[in-house]
Every structure is written in C-alpha cells, then in structure tokens.
Design a protein around this motif. Sequence first.
Motif: not given
Length: 175
Positions: A1-26
């Motif tokens: 139920p917490y899954t979202e439609w993700l529009n990645k803006g990339k060719a070939g895969v207009p939409v994905e299902l999932g949850v976005t995770v942001g990361i900070v890397e050193d």
Amino acid sequence: PYTEWLNKGKAGVPVELGVTVGIVEDQHQFILHHRVMQQEVDVDIAVLIIQETQKRFPQLSSCSFDQGFHSVPNQRQLADVLETVILPKKGRLSKTDQVRQQQVVFIEGRCQHAAVESAIHALEVHGLDRCPDRGLPAFKRYIALAVVARNLQILGRYIQKMEQNIEQERCKKAA
C-alpha cells in the motif's frame, strides 16, 4: 500500500512502482545518510537531507546533486549551509547558470558524482530491487540494513587493499 508510481523520465521505462530512497555518500563511497522519500520528490528534500547529514557529520562542506534537486530556493539555502554546491539546473541554462556550471570546481564535482550512481546500482544489485519484507517499517529496516551491508563491503575493500599494500612492502623488503 505504500508503493508509489515513479516517473523516472527515462526512455523505454516511463513509470516504475516503488519507493524512492535518497542517499548521501562521501568521497570514499561510504553511505553517510539515507532517507525513504514517501510522498516527497527530490527538490523537496535537498536541504533537509544535507542538514540531517551535517548533524552527524559536521565536516560535510560540499555536495553534488542530480538535476531533479534543483530549484532557486534550494540553490540559495544550500549555498548558506555548504561551501561548494554542485546543483545542475534542468533545461535551458541562463548565462549566469552557464558560467556557474563551467567552473572547474563544478565540473570536478560532477565527475565525482558518478560514484553515487554506482552506489545506487550496487544497492539494487545486492537486493534492493525488491523488498521481501511486508509493511513500511519493515521496508525502512530493510533499506537501513542494505546501507550497513554496503558500507561493510566498502570497508572490506579498504582492508583488503591495505593488507595487499602491507604484503607488497614485505616482499620488497625481503627482496
């Protein structure tokens, strides 16, 4: 139920299902901070994720972002918090943005940014493309454990490299 439609803006895969995770890397490829982004987009969390990271790592002085994080308020607020902000603008660039994005510091920061994409790919390859656990708390725990596992993998790589260097030094001395 917490899954979202993700529009990645990339060719070939207009939409994905999932949850976005942001990361900070050193600069050593250790993941310093992650954030599960529910009903949030990149532009909403840029300042917040840096402030959260700086609470634990006050020496953080520069950061490189994807184009999706850009907004004029983010540019200003991040400039107040960080010494160097690599925040590319989407679309057509104004003259001032062209000058800013052609600076040596900006270009070098963008070149190092590819390592973050590598970390994201490594997390996906090592199990984060699908979460077998059910429920949002379990998903968040799964993400946190994947980040710990990735950091252990990077630490192991550094330890192996140090051991190889020590062994090479011993062989040189013996020769």
